[in-house]
Design an enzyme around this catalytic site. Structure first.
Site, PDB file in Angstrom:
ATOM      1  CB  CYS A  82      36.001  48.236  40.095  1.00 31.29           C
ATOM      2  SG  CYS A  82      36.076  46.429  40.248  1.00 31.29           S
ATOM      3  CB  CYS A 112      33.329  43.171  39.843  1.00 35.23           C
ATOM      4  SG  CYS A 112      34.599  43.312  41.100  1.00 35.23           S
ATOM      5  CB  SER A 113      30.855  47.525  40.005  1.00 33.71           C
ATOM      6  OG  SER A 113      30.561  47.242  38.650  1.00 33.71           O
ATOM      7  CB  CYS A 114      35.683  47.171  43.850  1.00 33.05           C
ATOM      8  SG  CYS A 114      35.825  45.372  43.825  1.00 33.05           S
TER       9      CYS A 114
END
Lengths: 230, 216, 216, 230
Positions: free
Chosen positions: A138, A141-143
């Site tokens: 991701c 962000c950091s999905c």
């Protein structure tokens, strides 16, 4: 491994400069490890106090229930993690009908195992084959699929992984010890909307006699993100 | 918005550093900060994660890189709680609620008519599988989910994932949630995205709302 | 390389802060660091500023933003002097040269056959004024002077500035300087570059080497 | 103006958040001014010592001549600055032949005044008119015509200016107090190669009776970068 303070001399920078690593112990410059360790370590010393203050004040105002927070921490520390995704993978390996449903509609098939939830309401499962290797990232962000893999590791949230996975996935995989041949197609899934991705790794050789539960034990988190094979 | 969070394709961050046997949380405060994000969400006036993400993205680049992941999360929650007037800086400095501080009467949480998640609506799809599309140049300060590295680039629709409300916020950080659209998975070749630095057998997939796309 | 130095079009850095009656140097060290960059250039083995700039660009993004302008300059000079073995960390820590340290015999400075600056060469121009060109996607780790925000974008040649050796370095930081090319000024519309965030009467001009461009 | 330590309370962030300004005095967060002041101020406390050490060691090895350094500092502190560019502009205002040569071949015309040199070997002069306003930036580093304008001011080197000038020049100019009408074309010159740019501002009204020397006195640095008019 990156949590100890590093005393790296100036020369280290020179060796690492080509990949942007830098270190001068006597200045503000960080080396790559320092930099990455910032992803869980840089916090100013009073961060713990500030977190405590916000929780306390919100609690005293009845805007937060600390027992709910206890439950959330416990959930991700003890109950939700890659063992959940591993169950999905193992079932797909032993049940070809399930595997077909899983690849056709990940959400429904994972729902059968009651493994949907926050940040994993809509699941897509992508299958590694002899011709195709999948990798999940991701960049914005950091999905990450929380219900099936738990909370993401620090490296998944790091600037280096987010920045590089889409432009040089093969170099990234090489750092994880995975050499992907030029003939193999790499598919990088950048999680930009509400779909969350789980990689279905290839069943390892020598696992022919294992049952579903034994198979689940050999499935690793990294294989379901796509930075490892089994 | 075009800030440091949109880092896909950047160089300079060094190697991937993997911590073996990493704990879920390294310090107790990380777990509490994380859980707080979940636990106070109903009071936070965020409609969904879009507004939260926009606040993460508005952290100035230098600070964004200096902060850890959970520190960023905590920071935007702390800011938001103060912005709403739910807590005061003095209370946070003292570590306890001020019994004499009157919290503002917040507007009732403006529920979206649609909400997040896949919507059971009938809307005609503009694109179909196999269609060739170009991602638009969308460069405003508002929040969207269209990374810079695919803007202006041509790819192929490989699936229609159904209808979702657009997650974008506007510049004022409002999240109208009244714009349901098809979300497509689009396949881009590494060659199209990265030219001389590409690999002929690498492909990048993104889920993109219909309004991000145009016919190529 | 695609690092934080390539910041054209980014948001998040806040307003422009102007210092009234700003001195040329704020501290004595700034002036010395600046002058050192000029004064030691002959010994630095840089052929020209391209190699110096590449080293600035290789400063990791977090550090790049944490450092001041002259601090960055000084840092890369300090690194380079050590890299060449001209000084040692111990000498720098002590603040004096070690009379017993034997400096390496450096290869003679590999002078470019061409050098920087406008070259009096006859080379046919690929493009002409008014021609429509597209900037290529050049995304390697090597140094170039083609910002990300124009890559893949279409513009119009408005002048041919003559022949200059390509300033790019390769990934090994070598600056071959053996690739003389026409350099064109190319006009891009804001609309082409920034889409919804553009102004119809804004135009951006860049000087681009011929090998950065292709017919649109 | 940005050099004083700021004690900015948390609330300031909220107001400024829309443009990315941020401030929490009790944390590592910077506000926009802090951030910009980093462009000349952030240096760790030992930077002066480190600079001194490198100069001394290189001097002792005869790789640097400190008198050359003295001369360079003196040159930019006392001799080379916007007064040079102002001479070019004033001459163009009073001498239409010179102006024509200047716009046709900036390098040759500025060479006539002996004002070429390092980082200003190849000059392009762009003229402001009733229809066109020019603005100079260098997004990739901070290229600037040293021989005609001296060394660039901190704001020219700042991330904010480098990032914003090409995407929102009108908003940038507004912060300098310059409102450019929608009908006026803005040309932003991003200095990417060896050409260095000088803006020829419009001759101010009320300056009809001034001679060349008097005119030079009214030409400002900012007008030759394009962030001001006269």
């Amino acid at each position: 491994m990156s949590r100890d303070g590093q005393k790296i001399d100036r020369r280290k920078f020179l060796k690492g400069a080509a990949v942007g690593a830098a270190a001068v112990s006597s200045t503000a410059i960080s080396n790559a490890q320092d930099q990455e360790s910032a992803d869980h370590q840089h916090a100013p010393s009073d961060i713990a106090l500030r977190v405590k203050a916000l929780e306390t004040v919100l609690t005293e105002k009845n805007l937060v229930d600390p027992s709910v927070l206890d439950e959330v921490v416990d959930r991700y520390e003890n109950r939700i993690g890659p063992q959940n995704g591993a169950k999905v993978v193992a079932k797909a390996w032993v049940d070809s009908d399930y595997k077909a449903r899983l690849l056709d509609d990940g959400t429904a098939a994972i729902g059968e195992l009651d493994l949907l939830g926050t940040e994993g309401e809509h699941m897509v499962v992508v299958e590694n084959t002899a011709e195709v290797h999948n990798l999940v990232v991701c960049t914005l962000c950091s999905c990450y699929p929380w219900p099936t893999l738990g909370l993401p590791p620090t490296w998944y949230k790091s600037s280096a992984f987010r920045a590089r996975a889409v432009i040089e996935p093969r170099a990234v995989l090489r750092e994880f010890g995975l050499e992907v041949s030029d003939e193999t197609e790499i598919r990088v899934w950048d999680s930009t909307a509400e779909m969350r991705y789980l990689v279905l790794p290839r069943r390892p050789e020598g696992a022919e006699d294992m049952n579903e539960s034994e198979l689940a034990d050999v499935v690793t988190r990294d294989s379901m993100i796509g930075v490892a094979i089994l | 918005m075009n800030s440091i969070h949109d880092m896909g394709g950047m160089h300079g961050f060094g190697p991937i550093v993997v911590e073996v046997d990493e704990p879920v949380f390294h310090e107790e405060w990380e777990g509490r900060a994380y859980a707080l994000s979940i636990g106070w969400f109903p009071a936070s006036q965020y409609k969904e994660w879009g507004g939260f993400r926009h606040n993460l993205e508005k952290i100035p680049p230098k600070d964004y890189l200096n902060m850890s992941y959970y520190e960023r999360w905590f920071f935007v929650n702390e800011q938001k709680a103060m912005q709403l007037g739910l807590v005061t800086e003095e209370e946070l400095n003292n570590g306890n609620a001020d019994p004499n501080y009157l919290m503002p009467q917040l507007e009732p949480h403006p529920d979206s008519s649609l909400g997040p998640g896949r919507l059971d609506l009938e809307i005609n799809a503009k694109f179909e599988n196999g269609g060739v599309v170009r991602a638009k140049e969308i460069n405003g300060r508002a929040h969207n989910r269209l990374p810079r590295y695919v803007r202006g680039k041509t790819g192929t629709i490989i699936s229609d994932n159904g209808i979702y409300a657009l997650q974008d916020t506007n510049e004022k950080d409002e999240q109208p949630y009244d714009d349901p659209q098809h979300v497509y998975t689009v396949r881009f070749s590494s060659e199209e995205l990265w030219g001389n630095a590409s690999h002929g057998n690498d492909f990048i997939y993104l889920d993109l709302w219909e309004s991000y796309l145009e016919f190529a």
